[in-house]
Design an enzyme around this catalytic site. Structure first.
Site, mmCIF file in Angstrom:
data_model
loop_
_atom_site.group_PDB
_atom_site.id
_atom_site.type_symbol
_atom_site.label_atom_id
_atom_site.label_comp_id
_atom_site.label_asym_id
_atom_site.label_seq_id
_atom_site.Cartn_x
_atom_site.Cartn_y
_atom_site.Cartn_z
ATOM 1 N N GLU A 1 -1.267 -1.303 -4.435
ATOM 2 C CA GLU A 1 -2.304 -0.254 -4.453
ATOM 3 C C GLU A 1 -1.617 1.043 -4.101
ATOM 4 O OE1 GLU A 1 -5.146 1.950 -1.690
ATOM 5 O OE2 GLU A 1 -5.329 -0.190 -1.263
ATOM 6 N N HIS B 1 -30.319 2.404 -5.895
ATOM 7 C CA HIS B 1 -29.295 2.505 -6.948
ATOM 8 C C HIS B 1 -29.903 2.045 -8.264
ATOM 9 C CE1 HIS B 1 -26.867 2.670 -3.327
ATOM 10 N NE2 HIS B 1 -25.866 3.135 -4.055
ATOM 11 N N HIS C 1 -1.943 1.018 7.594
ATOM 12 C CA HIS C 1 -1.159 0.919 6.342
ATOM 13 C C HIS C 1 -0.845 -0.548 6.053
ATOM 14 C CE1 HIS C 1 -0.645 5.225 6.389
ATOM 15 N NE2 HIS C 1 -0.007 5.201 7.548
ATOM 16 N N ASP D 1 0.883 -1.162 0.000
ATOM 17 C CA ASP D 1 0.000 0.000 0.000
ATOM 18 C C ASP D 1 0.920 1.211 0.000
ATOM 19 O OD1 ASP D 1 -2.388 1.572 0.376
ATOM 20 O OD2 ASP D 1 -1.759 1.851 2.450
ATOM 21 N N GLU E 1 -2.712 11.182 -4.607
ATOM 22 C CA GLU E 1 -2.186 12.375 -3.944
ATOM 23 C C GLU E 1 -3.293 13.407 -3.860
ATOM 24 O OE1 GLU E 1 1.994 13.713 -4.728
ATOM 25 O OE2 GLU E 1 1.645 12.461 -6.456
#
EC number: 3.1.-.-
Length: 1345
Positions: A762, A840, A983, A10, A766
């Site tokens: 993955e 949906h 993480h 990750d 940013e």
């Protein structure tokens, strides 16, 4: 036998999570050897962890410092060259004159001679200052007076002119009597008209020079000019630009529909940065408009500086400055008298108190003009008789200093005029001035062209200069020594970036005709037209070509209305009534063929339209983008002297473009599809019925572009990781994350002893500064109001609403549906919205799409008909006309309408479902593909007999939403604030999902495994296979109870067993969290220069040729520490100076680093240590880890401060409580509030856990008591405050630097650990990048025998 395993990663900008996963989704543990001098020989560790690090920064700070240093060095050099010209003659007059000037800064005892710098004696010095109170008095006297003057004074005047020589924005000659305010205003209007649709201000031909240069307030100037344009509103966009031009602050928030304020003021230091932020939101195409406004502003400023109308003087600037000086003197006397009479108690504050913003503070330099005026206004506002002062303050013409911000608007030509006048007068008496006039003038007029760059001799990373000779470069020999053409070529190569997709190709300028044509067709190809019969279609190739020629070549900005007019005239038979696919908000095309329109004014239209000239036009635009320097543009355009007239070249010289595209000519119109031999641009122009845009074309497996791009991205040598990573396109922050992740993979493979089966990657997105999404939600009310009005509804009058309330999607949908059920048309009750269903349109079984476009409000989900498809035909039949009305009023989008009515076109097809699969799986971001490519080339090096790669390690790229959906489905909640384990957990879940997907859907492998595989097409597979998994969201198999196996009968997914394994892994208390130790780099210290004083802590500002004693000259403080060292040595104690062995931490500053590394022993001896031995010195970078009693850990922040080093681990139910607490504010999801309400008593348990942790590790007793008291006083009355307080409380236990936080609205101050003594006898832990390898050093055992 080697057990197969996968690695999950990750990758973020300041962390990398990693995990090793075996076949049954477990994380193995390994007994890892521990080196060092402790009793620990092995520790069992789970192969799961995260590396934390400070994110990588851009080089901007370093660049700004470098350019400032160069500027000062060059200014100093100009003065030295002038002294060289004067030296012989000056030697005859006063041979120590230059020495005295150089020493003028020094205190008397440090000077080499007399303390009076100019004449060397007090009498003449006093007389000089009486005659010439400012340098401008001297400059005017020399320019206008025919008598011989002391050579020293001539030097002083010329040195001042050369030192502060003015700007170079205006090329050629400049007339000081007419600084072109009117012409620049007309130029501004021309750019304004070009930029904004339907603006024709230029045609009104108004005269503004007199108003703009008048001595009236800025606001009055703006108002008077605005009156000349009767159609412009006082709060409109043009008025905002006028505010900017006259020097006031403008705010473009409203005019560009931004979410936050966008203030701009030319006089502010931060103007450049603020403009950059604004352009990042509104687009670079507005840059020229702001540039022309700035030129006009500078010209108005200059007219305000050159106020002297005396035609007789040859020094208009100096004369104006003298006038300013005299006015200042008279106004000051008046102000003093006025304040003595009317405000005598304030007299001392205004004129003596430097700490206030009065005159004393203003003259001292602490207070700027703006703050001084504000202070005076507040003081004088209501006082009778103060009108004179207030009027001058309003005009910004009161008590002005000589050196002010607006001096930056003075062109160098004005200084040159005064220099020539002085030389002409004095050359009669000093002939050497006439002999050297050209050389002296060159010192003022010469600039190193920016395309030549720094003048380094090959030792700089930043220079690209090409020389004809190795001689020293001076302003006078520059053209003989520097090869300007070669340097310009090198500049081009440095300046242009490489294509994101074809890394060896340079990108096109943003204004290249080819690039603009590409952007136009790329947008046009996705626009649909709608006919009277309700049929929608894309434009065919012929229509696109006609539109390009008949609309884009005619109008710079193409709006929906202009295109509709054209289609009505040219394609009348189609009966087109509407267009979709344009920018919804502005109803315009974002793309424009603007450069064509610019060049049409200069070149012949036939020349522009002739395809033979394409290359020439591209080269011209490249030149106009790269160079601002007219001489260089002229030189480069000489290549086309047979095609361009002198007049055309002259006009082209004045045209300058900025900005670069992201793609190369080779990509757009170079590489060809193997079968059709068409380029990407060819396809955009003519793509049959497909009408694919750029992204679709380069990702389409039926075309060869994807393969060509993949081939172009192959990298060579992969051993030098730093080089490989630095070569890819991306920010320094993300590159740092990538580099660390590659090192982690290498270490894990080494530990496991063999290669993994899969590496699953993955990457975090940013935080890019885009306003689009936020603007959409911010503008909800604005769009809704227009659409409801168009729909003819009274709903907003009956139920008024604020924009902030519309952030609740349920309420927003209610208004978008005009208060009716989307499936039945029945009225909904606004007071009972929470009882209705949000449905949906395309079920979540197929794809997780929570956008407004895929959701409707209905009284019951049953109303839709079938639950596993789009709304049924019956619903469509009943509601279609209502939906059409909503579509016409823009209350729903075309996409939403198409999905709602899909049942009448057969519902969801296999192709639709294949598309959903792709959208969920395929990671399209280029940066992720780069990481996958690097990993692929490092691990898969072998090929088969057909030279095809044998992929033993599958590199899988996953979209981040897969993990978040999986977490939600199985209630594996993530709360980042608890600790840094998330993480590692994300990396682990990536590996789990990637591994399971590969096993369950081997035929989907090509979609998310890196490499050249035959791709999967849903509709081409046999129906049974397609049915097997296509009728569901690909993640659905995880939820089902049936066991999934692969073709060999091996179990891939067994829900209960595997989810149990996953939950177990996620609750492991031992996760390897490593904070990357880093040596600090950058500036030596804080930049502020502190005044002289007796402090020993100050660092001298100069030490090389001359030592500036800090007690005389002040200095810097707070030196930055590069790293600390632990040293065991002797020091002298007491009067007897007896040696005593000590253990100490010493900070080595960046400034001292080289000295220390050259000879550590000598360095420490200078600091007073004795008997130092190198083996007793341990280097400790920032974030070195220490273990103390009871497992308490500390990180080293500096030689004087520590940080927290333990991670808190909470039981699952408290993690769940915090997850709901964190989301309690979500109005749309009331379950969070309900959960917190039901479990609020658990906060007491959470506080106990935090309390126990704190007593053992945090050690902040005072703060802990305060927290407990606050909790006791506020026992859960306000649930939202309770929730946010406990989320904030996690700051108290978080690893790293302590920070202040709010708990029940009271600040809990940070507890700093400012003593480092305790770690001197702790255990130092050196960790590898994964934390799996360790060396432990018991510092207690050091220094003995």
């Amino acid at each position: 036998m080697k057990k197969p395993y996968s690695i999950g990663l990750d990758i973020g900008t300041n962390s990398v999570g990693w995990a090793v996963v075996t076949d049954d989704y477990k994380v193995p543990a390994k007994k890892m050897k521990v080196l060092g001098n402790t009793d620990k020989s092995h520790i069992e560790k789970n192969l799961l962890g995260a590396l934390l690090f400070d994110s990588g920064n851009t080089a901007e700070d370093r660049r700004l410092k470098r350019t400032a240093r160069r500027r000062y060095t060059r200014r100093r050099n100009r003065i030295l060259y002038l002294q060289e010209i004067f030296s012989e003659e000056m030697g005859k007059v006063d041979d120590s004159f230059f020495h005295r000037l150089e020493d003028s800064f020094l205190v008397t005892e440090d000077k080499r001679g007399e303390r009076h710098p100019i004449f060397g004696n007090l009498e003449e010095e006093v007389k000089y200052h009486e005659n010439f109170p400012t340098i401008y008095h001297l400059r005017q006297y020399l320019a206008d007076n025919p008598e011989k003057v002391d050579l020293r004074l001539v030097y002083l005047a010329l040195a001042h002119i050369i030192k502060f020589r003015g700007h170079f924005l205006i090329e050629g000659k400049f007339d000081t009597r007419n600084n072109d305010v009117q012409r620049l205003f007309q130029e501004f209007l021309a750019v304004y008209d070009n930029t904004f649709e339907n603006s024709s201000l230029q045609e009104q031909n108004v005269q503004v020079e007199e108003i703009l240069t008048d001595k009236i307030s800025k606001s009055a100037k703006k108002d008077r000019v605005l009156k000349l344009f009767p159609n412009e509103k006082s709060n409109g966009r043009f008025a905002e630009f006028l505010k900017l031009i006259v020097g006031n602050q403008a705010d473009f928030k409203k005019h560009f529909e931004l979410e936050e304020k966008a203030p701009l003021q030319f006089s502010k230091d931060t103007y450049e940065e603020e403009l950059e932020v604004l352009l990042a939101q509104i687009g670079d195409n507005y840059a020229e408009l702001f540039l022309s406004a700035k030129k006009l502003y500078d010209s108005i400023l200059l007219s305000g500086i050159l106020t002297v109308t005396d035609v007789g003087t040859k020094a208009p600037l100096s004369a104006s400055m003298i006038q300013r000086y005299n006015e200042h003197q008279m106004d000051l006397a008046q102000l003093k008298q006025f304040i003595r009479q009317k405000l005598s108690d304030k007299y001392n504050e205004v004129f003596s108190d430097v700490s206030k913003d009065g005159y004393a503070g203003y003259i001292d330099g602490k207070t700027n003009q703006e703050a001084f005026y504000k202070y005076l206004k507040g003081l004088l506002n209501k006082i009778e008789g103060s009108g004179y002062f207030l009027d001058k303050i309003e005009r910004e013409d009161f008590l002005r200093k000589q050196r002010t911000f607006d001096n930056g608007s003075i062109p160098h030509q004005i200084h040159l005029q005064e220099m020539r006048a002085i030389i002409r007068r004095q050359a009669e008496f000093y002939p050497f001035l006439a002999d050297n006039q050209d050389r002296i003038e060159k010192l003022l007029t010469f600039r190193i062209p920016y395309y030549v760059g720094p003048l380094a001799r090959g030792k700089s990373d930043f220079a690209w200069l090409s020389r004809k000779s190795a001689d020293k470069i001076t302003p006078w020999n520059f053209d003989e020594i520097v090869d300007k053409e070669s340097s310009a070529e090198a500049f081009i190569n440095r300046m242009t970036n490489y294509d994101l997709y074809l890394p060896n190709q340079k990108v096109l300028p943003k204004h290249s005709l080819l690039y603009e044509k590409f952007t136009v067709y790329n947008e046009l190809t996705k626009v649909k037209y709608k006919t009277e019969q309700g049929k929608t279609a894309f434009f065919d190739a012929n229509m696109k070509q006609e539109i390009f020629d008949g609309v884009f070549k005619v109008y710079r900005k193409v709006t929906k209305d202009k295109l509709m007019d054209f289609l009505e005239k040219e394609f009348d038979e189609f009966r087109i009534v509407d267009l979709t696919g344009l920018d919804k908000e502005n109803k315009v095309f974002n793309a424009s063929y603007g450069t064509y329109h610019d060049l049409c004014k200069i070149l012949d239209k036939d020349f522009l339209d002739n395809s033979k000239n394409e290359k020439i036009l591209e080269d011209i635009v490249l030149t106009l983008t790269l160079f601002e320097d007219r001489e260089m543009i002229r030189k480069r355009l000489e290549n086309y002297s047979d095609l361009l007239t002198k007049e055309q070249v002259k006009k082209l010289e004045r045209r300058h473009y900025t900005g670069w595209g992201r793609l190369s000519a080779e990509l757009i119109h170079g590489i060809r599809n193997k079968e059709s031999r068409k380029t990407i641009l060819d396809y955009l122009i003519d793509d049959g019925n497909s009408n694919r845009n750029f992204m679709q074309l380069i990702n389409d497996d039926a075309l060869s572009f994807k393969e060509e791009i993949a081939k172009a991205q192959v990298i060579g040598e992969t051993d030098n990781l730093n080089q490989v990573v630095s070569d890819i396109a991306g920010s320094p922050a993300i590159k740092k994350g990538i580099l660390q992740s590659l090192k982690i993979v290498d270490e894990l493979v080494k530990i496991m002893g063999h290669q993994p089966e899969n590496i699953v990657v993955e990457m975090a997105r940013e935080n890019q500064f885009t306003n689009q999404g936020r603007r959409n939600s911010q503008q909800r009310l604005k769009g809704l109001t227009d659409s409801i009005k168009e729909f003819g509804s009274q709903i907003l009058k009956e139920h008024p609403v604020e924009n902030s309330q519309l952030q609740n999607d349920r309420l927003f949908l209610y208004y978008l549906q005009n208060g009716r059920d989307m499936y039945t048309g029945e009225e909904l009750d606004i007071d009972y919205l929470s009882q209705y269903d949000i449905d949906h349109i395309i079920p979540q079984a197929f794809i997780k799409d929570n956008s407004i476009d895929n959701r409707v409000l209905t009284s019951s989900k049953e109303n839709r008909g079938k639950s596993d498809d789009v709304p049924s035909k019956d619903v469509v039949r009943k509601m279609k006309s209502y939906w059409s009305k909503l579509l016409s009023a823009k209350l729903i989008t075309q996409r939403k309408f198409d999905n709602l009515t899909k049942a009448e076109r057969g519902g969801l097809t296999d192709d639709d479902k294949a598309g959903f699969i792709k959208r969920q799986l395929v990671e399209t971001r280029q940066i992720t593909k780069h990481v996958a490519r690097i990993l692929d080339e490092r691990f898969n090096t072998e090929t088969d007999e057909n030279n095809k790669k044998i992929r033993q390690v599958k590199i899988v790229t996953l979209k981040s939403n897969l993990v978040s959906n999986f977490r939600k489905e199985f209630e594996l909640y993530k709360v980042r604030e608890i600790n840094d384990y998330h993480h590692a957990h994300d990396a682990y879940l990536n590996a789990v999902i990637g591994k399971a997907l590969l096993g369950v859907y081997p035929q989907l492998e090509p979609e998310f495994v890196y490499g050249d595989y035959p791709h999967f097409h849903g509709h081409k597979e046999n129906k049974a296979t397609a049915k097997k998994f296509f009728y569901s969201n690909i993640m659905n198999f995880f939820k089902k109870d049936d066991v999934r196996t692969d073709k060999n009968g091996e179990i891939i997914w067994k829900k209960d067993e595997h989810i149990s394994n996953i939950k177990k892994v996620l609750s492991y208390p031992q996760v390897n969290i490593v904070k990357k130790v880093e040596e600090q780099t950058g500036g030596f210290s804080k930049e502020s220069i502190l005044p002289k004083g007796n402090s020993d802590k100050l660092i001298p500002r100069k030490t090389k040729k001359f030592y500036w004693d800090t007690k005389k000259y002040g200095g810097f403080d707070s030196p930055i520490v590069a790293y600390s060292i632990l040293v065991i040595a002797d020091i002298e104690k007491g009067k007897s100076k007896k040696l005593k062995t000590v253990k100490a931490l010493v900070g080595v500053t960046i400034m001292e680093k080289m000295t220390f590394e050259r000879d550590p022993v000598a360095f420490l001896e200078r600091k007073g240590y004795r008997n130092v031995q190198e083996e007793n010195i341990i280097k400790l970078p920032k974030y070195s880890l220490f273990k103390l009693e009871n497992g308490r850990k500390r990180l080293l922040a500096s030689a004087r401060e520590l940080q927290k080093g333990n991670e808190i681990v909470l039981p699952n139910h408290l993690g769940t409580l915090l997850y709901h607490a964190k989301n309690i504010h979500k109005v749309d999801e009331p379950k969070h509030l309900d959960y917190v309400d039901k479990h609020k008593d658990e906060f007491k348990e959470l506080l106990d856990v935090v309390s126990n942790f704190s007593k053992k590790y945090t050690l902040a007793e005072g703060n802990l008591e305060k927290i407990k008291e606050l909790y006791a006083q506020n026992n859960g009355e306000d649930l939202k405050e309770l929730a946010s307080s406990f989320i904030n409380l996690l700051t108290f236990t978080a690893i790293g630097a302590p920070a202040t936080f709010k708990f029940f609205d009271k600040n809990i101050d940070r507890k700093r650990y400012t003593s480092t003594t305790e770690i001197l006898n702790a255990t130092l832990i050196h960790q590898s990048i994964t934390g799996l390898y360790e060396t432990r050093i018991d510092l207690n055992k050091l220094g003995g025998d």
